[in-house]
Design an enzyme around this catalytic site. Structure first.
Site, PDB file in Angstrom:
ATOM      1  N   ASP A   1      12.210  47.723  35.267  1.00 18.22           N
ATOM      2  CA  ASP A   1      11.037  47.250  36.324  1.00 18.22           C
ATOM      3  C   ASP A   1      10.738  48.448  37.263  1.00 18.22           C
ATOM      4  O   ASP A   1      11.345  49.105  37.863  1.00 18.22           O
ATOM      5  CB  ASP A   1      11.485  46.260  37.122  1.00 18.22           C
ATOM      6  CG  ASP A   1      11.509  44.909  36.619  1.00 18.22           C
ATOM      7  OD1 ASP A   1      10.939  44.735  35.282  1.00 18.22           O
ATOM      8  OD2 ASP A   1      12.487  44.099  37.098  1.00 18.22           O
TER       9      ASP A   1
ATOM     10  N   ASP B   1      13.943  53.770  40.086  1.00 16.45           N
ATOM     11  CA  ASP B   1      12.717  54.083  40.975  1.00 16.45           C
ATOM     12  C   ASP B   1      13.000  53.209  42.364  1.00 16.45           C
ATOM     13  O   ASP B   1      12.151  53.448  43.378  1.00 16.45           O
ATOM     14  CB  ASP B   1      11.436  53.224  40.557  1.00 16.45           C
ATOM     15  CG  ASP B   1      11.400  52.001  40.360  1.00 16.45           C
ATOM     16  OD1 ASP B   1      12.604  51.287  40.185  1.00 16.45           O
ATOM     17  OD2 ASP B   1      10.521  51.128  41.159  1.00 16.45           O
TER      18      ASP B   1
ATOM     19  N   ASP C   1      16.891  51.912  34.473  1.00  9.92           N
ATOM     20  CA  ASP C   1      16.134  51.047  35.160  1.00  9.92           C
ATOM     21  C   ASP C   1      15.015  50.399  34.561  1.00  9.92           C
ATOM     22  O   ASP C   1      14.655  51.125  33.783  1.00  9.92           O
ATOM     23  CB  ASP C   1      15.885  51.119  36.364  1.00  9.92           C
ATOM     24  CG  ASP C   1      15.049  50.190  37.232  1.00  9.92           C
ATOM     25  OD1 ASP C   1      15.506  49.106  37.160  1.00  9.92           O
ATOM     26  OD2 ASP C   1      13.940  50.553  37.745  1.00  9.92           O
TER      27      ASP C   1
HETATM   28 MG   LIG Z   1      13.076  49.260  39.323  1.00  7.18          MG
END
Ligand SMILES: [Mg+2]
Length: 271
Positions: free
Chosen positions: A12, A218, A10
């Site tokens: 961001d 996240d 991922d």
């Molecule tokens: Mg993310």
């Protein structure tokens, strides 16, 4: 022969810091991975235009996955044969998993009218408004608006109305993913499905060599890719709790936030 490792990540809040969008704390680990020829494959909610810039910045020549698994981009000739079901597009073999944005915009305007005042979609925002909301520069916000496959919305209503909206959209056949900042309205694609398809292409290309897929994320929109990987790394976020996963084996949680946590766990697992 050692198994080939693939890193699906991922961006961001994971490889990019949630606030600064920088990778600095991970730069040394990125270099280590490149030296070992371990592909770093962005698997992100971001658009093609955004990933192309980040990829150039990080000097990555690997395939990547955009818009929450909506499409996989493979540089032409990255594999010895063009994967089945891909189309040639500006130097990439592209495999898409989802209907285009216009379909989702018309669904939102025609079938979700009762929620109209509860959200604001990317298409309704000017680049300046999106920049104010995200901390992106106006240029970068413009790139973020160039979505091909879905519509992220900023939820303005209550948690209850958001829950009702998500249920309603599911009934209409849409998929709603909760990212770090936005609800992403799109089709039935996810980062896990695209990751598994791309891992399969590596296998077809080099059948004699086993694969170990490591995924890092996240947020809730990363759970499918984290569940589907051989090794999952959940990176700590400064703004929300860890996503909930079913798996218990080969699962790491970072102590540090964002790129520092990314580097911390990959150093532990690989080096
Ligand atoms: Mg993310």
């Amino acid at each position: 022969m050692n198994k080939k490792m693939l890193i699906f990540t991922d961006l961001d809040g994971t490889l990019l810091d949630h606030y600064t969008y920088q990778t600095r704390a991970a730069d040394c680990t990125i270099k280590n991975l490149k030296e070992k020829n371990i592909p770093i494959i962005p698997n992100t909610s971001k658009t093609l235009a955004e990933v192309l810039l980040i990829r150039a910045d990080l000097k990555l020549e690997t395939p990547f996955i955009i818009e929450n698994g909506a499409a996989v981009y493979i540089p032409v000739n990255y594999f010895s044969i063009q994967p089945d079901g891909t189309q040639l597009e500006n130097g990439f073999w592209v495999k898409s998993f989802c209907q285009k944005k216009d379909f989702w915009l018309s669904l939102l305007s025609a079938e979700a009218r009762q929620f109209k005042t509860h959200f604001r979609g990317f298409s309704q925002m000017r680049a300046q408004q999106l920049a104010d909301l995200t901390g992106l520069s106006i240029t970068d916000a413009g790139l973020a608006k160039r979505r091909q496959f879905g519509e992220p919305v900023d939820w303005l209503g209550s948690q209850q109305s958001q829950d009702d909206f998500i249920k309603h959209m599911h009934l209409l056949g849409a998929n709603v993913l909760e990212g770090g900042r936005f609800l992403h309205i799109s089709g039935n694609c996810d980062k896990g499905q695209a990751q598994s398809w791309l891992a399969q292409q590596y296998k077809i290309n080099q059948p004699e060599r086993g694969l170990t897929v490591i995924a890092l994320g996240d947020s809730d929109n990363d759970t499918a890719m984290l569940e589907a990987a051989d090794i999952a790394v959940v990176v700590r976020s400064p703004v929300h709790a860890f996503p909930i996963l079913q798996r218990e084996n080969e699962l790491y949680f970072s102590r540090e936030y964002g790129p520092a946590g990314w580097a911390e766990c990959l150093q532990k697992i690989i080096f």
